[in-house]
Motif scaffolding. Structure first.
Motif, mmCIF file in Angstrom:
data_model
loop_
_atom_site.group_PDB
_atom_site.id
_atom_site.type_symbol
_atom_site.label_atom_id
_atom_site.label_comp_id
_atom_site.label_asym_id
_atom_site.label_seq_id
_atom_site.Cartn_x
_atom_site.Cartn_y
_atom_site.Cartn_z
ATOM 1 N N TRP A 25 28.990 25.629 32.379
ATOM 2 C CA TRP A 25 29.132 25.882 30.951
ATOM 3 C C TRP A 25 29.453 27.329 30.655
ATOM 4 C CZ3 TRP A 25 24.117 22.830 29.572
ATOM 5 C CH2 TRP A 25 24.383 21.467 29.643
ATOM 6 N N GLY A 26 28.882 28.277 31.398
ATOM 7 C CA GLY A 26 29.082 29.691 31.120
ATOM 8 C C GLY A 26 30.197 30.319 31.935
ATOM 9 N N CYS A 27 30.829 29.591 32.821
ATOM 10 C CA CYS A 27 31.859 30.144 33.700
ATOM 11 C C CYS A 27 33.229 30.028 33.034
ATOM 12 C CB CYS A 27 31.857 29.396 35.030
ATOM 13 S SG CYS A 27 32.869 30.168 36.299
ATOM 14 N N THR A 28 33.917 31.148 32.904
ATOM 15 C CA THR A 28 35.266 31.128 32.339
ATOM 16 C C THR A 28 36.196 31.957 33.208
ATOM 17 O OG1 THR A 28 34.799 33.020 30.928
ATOM 18 C CG2 THR A 28 34.480 30.837 29.953
ATOM 19 N N ASP A 29 37.398 31.493 33.376
ATOM 20 C CA ASP A 29 38.444 32.206 34.102
ATOM 21 C C ASP A 29 39.478 32.691 33.098
ATOM 22 O OD1 ASP A 29 37.777 31.910 36.896
ATOM 23 O OD2 ASP A 29 38.239 29.774 36.690
ATOM 24 N N THR A 30 39.967 33.894 33.298
ATOM 25 C CA THR A 30 41.075 34.395 32.489
ATOM 26 C C THR A 30 42.101 34.995 33.434
ATOM 27 O OG1 THR A 30 39.994 36.534 32.193
ATOM 28 C CG2 THR A 30 39.663 34.910 30.453
ATOM 29 N N THR A 31 43.342 34.830 33.092
ATOM 30 C CA THR A 31 44.429 35.404 33.876
ATOM 31 C C THR A 31 44.995 36.579 33.103
ATOM 32 O OG1 THR A 31 44.930 33.240 34.812
ATOM 33 C CG2 THR A 31 46.643 34.917 34.990
ATOM 34 N N VAL A 32 45.096 37.711 33.779
ATOM 35 C CA VAL A 32 45.606 38.930 33.162
ATOM 36 C C VAL A 32 47.102 38.770 32.872
ATOM 37 C CG1 VAL A 32 45.970 41.395 33.589
ATOM 38 C CG2 VAL A 32 43.884 40.298 34.379
ATOM 39 N N GLU A 33 47.563 39.363 31.780
ATOM 40 C CA GLU A 33 48.995 39.361 31.490
ATOM 41 C C GLU A 33 49.718 40.257 32.470
ATOM 42 O OE1 GLU A 33 50.721 39.852 27.596
ATOM 43 O OE2 GLU A 33 48.847 39.157 26.699
ATOM 44 N N ARG A 34 50.903 39.849 32.864
ATOM 45 C CA ARG A 34 51.710 40.618 33.798
ATOM 46 C C ARG A 34 52.192 41.899 33.119
ATOM 47 N NH1 ARG A 34 56.423 37.203 35.584
ATOM 48 N NH2 ARG A 34 54.794 36.103 36.696
ATOM 49 N N GLY A 35 52.050 43.015 33.818
ATOM 50 C CA GLY A 35 52.528 44.299 33.308
ATOM 51 C C GLY A 35 54.040 44.408 33.395
ATOM 52 N N LYS A 36 54.578 45.440 32.767
ATOM 53 C CA LYS A 36 56.033 45.644 32.736
ATOM 54 C C LYS A 36 56.520 46.162 34.089
ATOM 55 C CE LYS A 36 59.608 48.050 30.068
ATOM 56 N NZ LYS A 36 60.556 46.976 30.048
ATOM 57 N N TYR A 147 42.890 42.033 44.657
ATOM 58 C CA TYR A 147 41.566 41.515 44.311
ATOM 59 C C TYR A 147 41.632 40.005 44.149
ATOM 60 C CZ TYR A 147 36.988 41.277 42.151
ATOM 61 O OH TYR A 147 35.687 40.981 41.876
ATOM 62 N N ASP A 148 40.856 39.284 44.926
ATOM 63 C CA ASP A 148 40.886 37.826 44.904
ATOM 64 C C ASP A 148 39.511 37.290 44.528
ATOM 65 O OD1 ASP A 148 41.755 35.214 45.205
ATOM 66 O OD2 ASP A 148 41.460 35.197 47.360
ATOM 67 N N ARG A 149 39.216 37.260 43.259
ATOM 68 C CA ARG A 149 37.916 36.781 42.761
ATOM 69 C C ARG A 149 37.892 35.262 42.784
ATOM 70 N NH1 ARG A 149 35.770 39.143 37.258
ATOM 71 N NH2 ARG A 149 34.855 40.617 38.687
ATOM 72 N N ARG A 150 36.754 34.728 43.116
ATOM 73 C CA ARG A 150 36.591 33.271 43.141
ATOM 74 C C ARG A 150 36.693 32.705 41.724
ATOM 75 N NH1 ARG A 150 34.945 31.510 47.973
ATOM 76 N NH2 ARG A 150 34.052 29.604 47.154
ATOM 77 N N THR A 151 37.258 31.524 41.631
ATOM 78 C CA THR A 151 37.414 30.869 40.334
ATOM 79 C C THR A 151 36.187 30.018 40.027
ATOM 80 O OG1 THR A 151 38.445 28.889 41.256
ATOM 81 C CG2 THR A 151 39.922 30.725 40.675
ATOM 82 N N CYS A 152 36.106 29.563 38.782
ATOM 83 C CA CYS A 152 35.007 28.677 38.378
ATOM 84 C C CYS A 152 35.049 27.379 39.190
ATOM 85 C CB CYS A 152 35.091 28.357 36.897
ATOM 86 S SG CYS A 152 34.738 29.774 35.838
ATOM 87 N N ASP A 153 36.246 26.858 39.473
ATOM 88 C CA ASP A 153 36.350 25.641 40.273
ATOM 89 C C ASP A 153 35.795 25.855 41.675
ATOM 90 O OD1 ASP A 153 37.481 24.225 38.217
ATOM 91 O OD2 ASP A 153 39.536 24.421 38.956
ATOM 92 N N GLN A 154 36.054 27.047 42.252
ATOM 93 C CA GLN A 154 35.570 27.332 43.602
ATOM 94 C C GLN A 154 34.074 27.631 43.612
ATOM 95 O OE1 GLN A 154 38.176 30.640 44.125
ATOM 96 N NE2 GLN A 154 39.628 29.484 45.378
ATOM 97 N N ASP A 155 33.592 28.298 42.577
ATOM 98 C CA ASP A 155 32.188 28.715 42.553
ATOM 99 C C ASP A 155 31.712 28.808 41.108
ATOM 100 O OD1 ASP A 155 29.698 29.831 42.865
ATOM 101 O OD2 ASP A 155 30.376 31.496 44.085
ATOM 102 N N PRO A 156 31.225 27.687 40.540
ATOM 103 C CA PRO A 156 30.829 27.698 39.126
ATOM 104 C C PRO A 156 29.654 28.622 38.822
ATOM 105 C CG PRO A 156 30.376 25.555 40.117
ATOM 106 C CD PRO A 156 31.074 26.379 41.150
ATOM 107 N N LYS A 157 28.891 29.003 39.828
ATOM 108 C CA LYS A 157 27.739 29.871 39.595
ATOM 109 C C LYS A 157 28.164 31.342 39.515
ATOM 110 C CE LYS A 157 23.409 31.323 41.673
ATOM 111 N NZ LYS A 157 22.680 31.356 42.915
ATOM 112 N N ASP A 158 28.923 31.808 40.490
ATOM 113 C CA ASP A 158 29.283 33.230 40.566
ATOM 114 C C ASP A 158 30.754 33.506 40.313
ATOM 115 O OD1 ASP A 158 26.651 33.898 41.296
ATOM 116 O OD2 ASP A 158 27.079 33.349 43.368
ATOM 117 N N GLY A 159 31.576 32.481 40.212
ATOM 118 C CA GLY A 159 33.011 32.676 40.015
ATOM 119 C C GLY A 159 33.336 33.044 38.586
ATOM 120 N N GLY A 160 34.607 33.034 38.284
ATOM 121 C CA GLY A 160 35.045 33.299 36.926
ATOM 122 C C GLY A 160 35.366 34.746 36.685
ATOM 123 N N GLY A 161 35.816 35.021 35.475
ATOM 124 C CA GLY A 161 36.203 36.369 35.103
ATOM 125 C C GLY A 161 37.711 36.531 35.164
ATOM 126 N N PRO A 162 38.170 37.777 35.074
ATOM 127 C CA PRO A 162 39.622 38.009 35.086
ATOM 128 C C PRO A 162 40.212 37.853 36.487
ATOM 129 C CG PRO A 162 38.438 40.084 34.912
ATOM 130 C CD PRO A 162 37.413 38.998 34.851
#
Length: 174
Positions: A25-36, A147-162
């Motif tokens: 419920w509290g895990c969210t993933d966001t994808t950063v916008e691509r820079g110029k 930087y390869d952060r774990r996703t919510c699907d991979q780790d709903p407890k500690d994953g998520g974020g940008p």
């Protein structure tokens, strides 16, 4: 009908599940916008911040890859990382583009590990495209891909974020 005793214990069970990591419920993933994209970029982290590190395409040329001369010309490019402050350097996407800045071929290049912090890091690599004769430049995308952060699907407890933006692919407008 559900007994009152079971209904009374439901909030406690849900709280235990949430605290144990069994709830996303509290895990969210966001994808950063691509820079110029540009020939020289200031490398930015997942939060859009830069520690002063830069990456630059120093030059590029069409030439046969010595390992695969039979394939004809490919894009050989030289790059430089400056002001990298860690032993494990950043990574940026490099793309061969046409005159409309459409990606013809891309790959991620890494500042090699083990370089002294702050020292210039140079290297070269190859970009392979279907139509190398259409290439008018090589551009870098400033988002650090190392930087390869774990996703919510991979780790709903500690994953998520940008997360870094998806790598550029053929046809993307840069």
């Amino acid at each position: 009908m559900v007994p009152a005793r079971i209904l009374a214990g439901a909030p406690l069970v849900l709280a235990i599940l949430a605290l144990s990591g069994c709830s996303s419920w509290g895990c969210t993933d966001t994808t950063v916008e691509r820079g110029k994209a540009a020939v020289k970029v200031r490398i930015v982290d997942l939060y859009g911040q830069s520690d002063g590190a830069t990456a630059e395409v120093v030059d590029w040329r069409l030439t046969p890859d010595p390992q695969a001369r039979h394939k004809g010309d490919e894009i050989n490019f030289h790059y430089r990382f400056d002001h990298v402050h860690t032993y494990s350097g950043p990574a940026v996407d490099a793309c061969a583009v046409d005159d409309k800045r459409k990606a013809l071929g891309c790959q991620t290049i890494y500042a090699p590990d083990g370089s002294p912090p702050g020292a210039p890091i140079t290297g070269d690599d190859w970009l392979y495209t279907k139509h190398p004769e259409q290439v008018t430049g090589v551009l870098l995308i400033p988002n650090d891909q190392s930087y390869d952060r774990r996703t919510c699907d991979q780790d709903p407890k500690d994953g998520g974020g940008p997360h870094p933006p998806k790598p550029a692919s053929i046809g993307d407008q840069l």
